[in-house]
Design an enzyme around this catalytic site. Structure first.
Site, PDB file in Angstrom:
ATOM      1  N   ASN A  11       0.799  -1.224   0.000  1.00 28.66           N
ATOM      2  CA  ASN A  11       0.000   0.000   0.000  1.00 28.66           C
ATOM      3  C   ASN A  11       0.834   1.276   0.000  1.00 28.66           C
ATOM      4  O   ASN A  11       0.289   2.378  -0.049  1.00 28.66           O
ATOM      5  CB  ASN A  11      -0.998  -0.012   1.166  1.00 28.66           C
ATOM      6  N   ARG A  22      -8.622  -1.011  -7.447  1.00 31.15           N
ATOM      7  CA  ARG A  22      -9.113   0.291  -6.975  1.00 31.15           C
ATOM      8  C   ARG A  22      -8.050   1.371  -6.918  1.00 31.15           C
ATOM      9  O   ARG A  22      -8.290   2.511  -7.277  1.00 31.15           O
ATOM     10  CB  ARG A  22      -9.655   0.109  -5.553  1.00 31.15           C
ATOM     11  N   CYS A  82     -16.792  -2.869  -4.278  1.00 31.74           N
ATOM     12  CA  CYS A  82     -15.921  -4.042  -4.251  1.00 31.74           C
ATOM     13  C   CYS A  82     -16.365  -4.918  -3.104  1.00 31.74           C
ATOM     14  O   CYS A  82     -17.279  -4.567  -2.373  1.00 31.74           O
ATOM     15  CB  CYS A  82     -14.460  -3.647  -4.128  1.00 31.74           C
ATOM     16  N   LYS A 111     -13.803  12.716   6.524  1.00 36.12           N
ATOM     17  CA  LYS A 111     -13.559  11.378   7.060  1.00 36.12           C
ATOM     18  C   LYS A 111     -12.100  11.054   6.780  1.00 36.12           C
ATOM     19  O   LYS A 111     -11.574  11.483   5.751  1.00 36.12           O
ATOM     20  CB  LYS A 111     -14.471  10.410   6.295  1.00 36.12           C
ATOM     21  N   SER A 130      -9.313   9.325   5.208  1.00 30.89           N
ATOM     22  CA  SER A 130      -9.226   8.433   4.050  1.00 30.89           C
ATOM     23  C   SER A 130      -7.789   8.400   3.538  1.00 30.89           C
ATOM     24  O   SER A 130      -7.204   9.436   3.230  1.00 30.89           O
ATOM     25  CB  SER A 130     -10.170   8.923   2.947  1.00 30.89           C
ATOM     26  N   VAL A 131      -7.247   7.194   3.451  1.00 26.71           N
ATOM     27  CA  VAL A 131      -5.890   7.013   2.944  1.00 26.71           C
ATOM     28  C   VAL A 131      -5.819   7.498   1.496  1.00 26.71           C
ATOM     29  O   VAL A 131      -4.990   8.336   1.126  1.00 26.71           O
ATOM     30  CB  VAL A 131      -5.485   5.517   3.042  1.00 26.71           C
TER      31      VAL A 131
HETATM   32  C1  EPZ Z   1      -6.643   2.022   1.722  1.00 27.93           C
HETATM   33  O1  EPZ Z   1      -7.820   1.969   0.939  1.00 27.93           O
HETATM   34  C2  EPZ Z   1      -5.949   0.689   1.561  1.00 27.93           C
HETATM   35  N1  EPZ Z   1      -5.635   0.465   0.155  1.00 27.93           N
HETATM   36  C3  EPZ Z   1      -6.856  -0.425   2.082  1.00 27.93           C
HETATM   37  O2  EPZ Z   1      -6.150  -1.634   2.005  1.00 27.93           O
HETATM   38  C4  EPZ Z   1      -7.180  -0.144   3.553  1.00 27.93           C
HETATM   39  O3  EPZ Z   1      -8.096  -1.125   4.015  1.00 27.93           O
HETATM   40  C5  EPZ Z   1      -7.810   1.233   3.688  1.00 27.93           C
HETATM   41  O4  EPZ Z   1      -6.931   2.243   3.106  1.00 27.93           O
HETATM   42  C6  EPZ Z   1      -8.063   1.630   5.139  1.00 27.93           C
HETATM   43  O5  EPZ Z   1      -6.878   1.600   5.861  1.00 27.93           O
HETATM   44  C7  EPZ Z   1      -4.480   0.911  -0.330  1.00 27.93           C
HETATM   45  O6  EPZ Z   1      -3.704   1.588   0.341  1.00 27.93           O
HETATM   46  C8  EPZ Z   1      -4.147   0.555  -1.744  1.00 27.93           C
HETATM   47  P1  EPZ Z   1      -9.917   4.788   2.657  1.00 27.93           P
HETATM   48  P2  EPZ Z   1      -8.645   3.305   0.626  1.00 27.93           P
HETATM   49  O7  EPZ Z   1     -10.201   5.807   1.635  1.00 27.93           O
HETATM   50  O8  EPZ Z   1      -7.707   4.433   0.528  1.00 27.93           O
HETATM   51  C9  EPZ Z   1     -14.499   5.966   3.174  1.00 27.93           C
HETATM   52  C10 EPZ Z   1      -5.890  -3.924   1.489  1.00 27.93           C
HETATM   53  O9  EPZ Z   1      -6.413  -4.994   1.871  1.00 27.93           O
HETATM   54  N2  EPZ Z   1     -14.345   6.899   2.032  1.00 27.93           N
HETATM   55  O10 EPZ Z   1      -8.955   5.101   3.747  1.00 27.93           O
HETATM   56  O11 EPZ Z   1      -9.518   3.008  -0.522  1.00 27.93           O
HETATM   57  C11 EPZ Z   1     -14.371   4.502   2.777  1.00 27.93           C
HETATM   58  O12 EPZ Z   1     -15.569   3.993   2.233  1.00 27.93           O
HETATM   59  C12 EPZ Z   1      -6.706  -2.698   1.198  1.00 27.93           C
HETATM   60  O13 EPZ Z   1      -4.662  -3.800   1.279  1.00 27.93           O
HETATM   61  C13 EPZ Z   1     -15.395   7.746   1.710  1.00 27.93           C
HETATM   62  O14 EPZ Z   1     -16.445   7.735   2.351  1.00 27.93           O
HETATM   63  O15 EPZ Z   1      -9.496   3.427   1.940  1.00 27.93           O
HETATM   64  C14 EPZ Z   1     -13.999   3.872   4.107  1.00 27.93           C
HETATM   65  O16 EPZ Z   1     -15.143   3.696   4.879  1.00 27.93           O
HETATM   66  C15 EPZ Z   1      -8.164  -2.922   1.181  1.00 27.93           C
HETATM   67  N3  EPZ Z   1     -15.233   8.597   0.639  1.00 27.93           N
HETATM   68  C16 EPZ Z   1     -13.124   4.945   4.755  1.00 27.93           C
HETATM   69  O17 EPZ Z   1     -13.430   6.174   4.061  1.00 27.93           O
HETATM   70  C17 EPZ Z   1     -14.076   8.647  -0.088  1.00 27.93           C
HETATM   71  O18 EPZ Z   1     -13.994   9.429  -1.036  1.00 27.93           O
HETATM   72  C18 EPZ Z   1     -11.630   4.713   4.658  1.00 27.93           C
HETATM   73  O19 EPZ Z   1     -11.298   4.340   3.329  1.00 27.93           O
HETATM   74  C19 EPZ Z   1     -13.003   7.780   0.260  1.00 27.93           C
HETATM   75  C20 EPZ Z   1     -13.166   6.914   1.338  1.00 27.93           C
END
Ligand code: EPZ
Length: 429
Positions: A23, A102, A126, A171, A173-174
């Protein structure tokens, strides 16, 4: 389709080298779009997602050379990639590509920042949840981009370039933090990113962007300050160790009552998970070469935990923890707060004899005397590895189907486990 066969019951003992973090490697590769010069990345893991992203970047015009192995280098050493995007030849990321991974949606910000336009397919839902991208889009709008949605694509334009702004993520978000950073580094003026993700992979990307000439303050904190620059240049960077792989093998060692040295990794990347394991009775010791994890004879105490953004307990270790808690003496409570549908491993673990009661976002896991091998199915990356962990402790044979999910995120998992005494093999076809 490949399957993995495990005959459980062996203690894991020995050394497991930890690979570079998937990641971090993925967004670091994407960062190469921000400069015409060469970005050299070391310790890149050999994973299906890395290969696929390489192909996607190739479509945009990035030239990727994988540097050959040098004499004396072990197979456990990560790869070195040289990425050069002298010219961006295409600013469209098509559905066929983005729907397969993604993280490839994250090309949106650097393409827009460098070329003034980008057309990127919406990633869609997903297996682990709906995973919207609203934060990515509002961030780019705050920096002055116009965004339209058309035919399942995001069409972003900023013909005169992006302008720095104050961005407060509603929120943590990574992905949205990566996106905001990659857009802000080339924007005119200053950007403040509030409520930024503090995950070590975000910090690793920020450190690399600084080496490329970006001006970023507050790295590792929830507030990132970016002073835009006219252009970025080439740099060299080593991908940080994979904390999720570290935590996964730590739990595998604990699950089997084993004793392993996790090499090339650091405790500070996963303190919350290590503290939780310690509270459950697992011995963890920091050594100069990594982490020693052991459970010698003692039983496991149950735990209560919520998944949280870093520095909290990571959602990417939730499935593995549930597998481990199947061996605890008592009932554990594991609440998933990040993704709404990340419990698909529960019904598969039940096939191995696990007692898990799912109540909304919470899994109540009651330890059992022992698990028994069965045929199970991998449903997503981290869910699949929880089945491996369970299979290692289960009596008899466990056969795991759809293991292509595993290959997306765990480098040479069978080799690493076999070298520590596990009976595990891949059956092709
Ligand atoms: C990253 O995904 C990681 N992927 C994920 O790892 C990890 O589970 C996740 O962060 C949380 O730590 C990579 O780094 C490639 P988020 P990401 O945006 O960035 C919500 C694995 O198994 N959200 O931090 O897609 C979202 O729905 C993977 O290696 C919004 O609402 O996750 C979630 O509830 C799977 N709107 C929360 O934020 C947005 O525009 C955190 O998601 C973006 C996100």
């Amino acid at each position: 389709m490949d399957r993995i066969r495990i005959v459980g019951g062996e203690r894991l003992t020995g050394t497991i080298p930890i690979s570079g973090a998937k990641n971090a490697a993925l967004p670091l590769m994407i960062a190469s779009l921000l400069t015409r010069e060469t970005l050299v990345l070391r310790n890149v893991p050999r994973l299906a997602d890395v290969t696929l992203l390489g192909r996607i970047l190739g479509n945009h015009g990035v030239d990727i050379t994988v540097v050959g192995k040098k004499v004396g280098q072990a197979t456990t050493d990560g790869q070195t990639f040289k990425l050069k995007s002298a010219e961006i030849v295409d600013t469209t990321a098509p559905y066929e590509m983005v729907s397969r991974m993604r993280a490839s949606f994250w090309v949106l910000a650097p393409l827009l920042a460098r070329c003034g336009e980008a057309k990127v397919s919406l990633p869609g839902g997903c297996a682990i949840g709906t995973r919207p991208v609203d934060l990515h889009l509002t961030t780019l709008e705050a920096l002055g981009a116009s965004i339209e949605l058309e035919g399942g694509y995001v069409i972003a334009k900023a013909p005169k370039g992006l302008t720095g702004a104050r961005v407060s993520l509603s929120k943590v978000s990574v992905g949205a933090t990566h996106n905001a950073l990659m857009a802000a580094v080339l924007a005119r003026g200053d950007t403040l990113i509030e409520n930024a993700a503090r995950e070590p992979e975000v910090a690793d990307v920020a450190i690399c962007l600084k080496k490329m000439g970006a001006k970023i303050g507050g790295i590792g904190s929830a507030t990132l300050e970016v002073e835009g620059v006219g252009h970025l240049h080439g740099a060299e960077h080593t991908v940080l160790p994979d904390r999720i792989e570290t935590g996964t093998y730590a739990m595998a060692a604990a699950m089997t009552g084993g004793d392993v040295l996790l090499q090339n990794t650091r405790a500070e990347l996963l303190e919350s998970a290590l503290d939780l394991l310690r509270s459950s009775g697992v011995e963890i010791e920091e050594t100069p070469s990594g982490l020693r994890v052991a459970r010698n004879g003692g039983g496991l105490r149950p735990v209560a935990v919520d998944t949280e953004p870093f520095p909290g307990f990571p959602t990417d270790l939730q499935a593995q923890l549930i597998a481990l808690m199947c061996m605890a003496q008592g009932t554990s409570t594991v609440r998933e707060t990040i993704f709404e549908n990340r419990f698909m491993h529960v019904q598969e673990l039940a096939r191995l004899g696990a007692r898990i009661d799912l109540r909304g976002d919470t899994a109540m896991v009651t330890g059992v005397q022992g698990l028994a091998g069965a045929q199970v199915m991998a449903t997503d990356l981290r869910a699949s590895v929880s089945l491996i962990i369970a299979g290692l402790a289960a009596k008899g044979e466990t056969m795991i189907g759809r293991v292509y999910h595993l290959d997306r995120g765990f480098e040479r998992i069978e080799d690493k486990l076999r070298q520590c005494g596990a009976h595990i093999e891949r059956l092709s076809g």
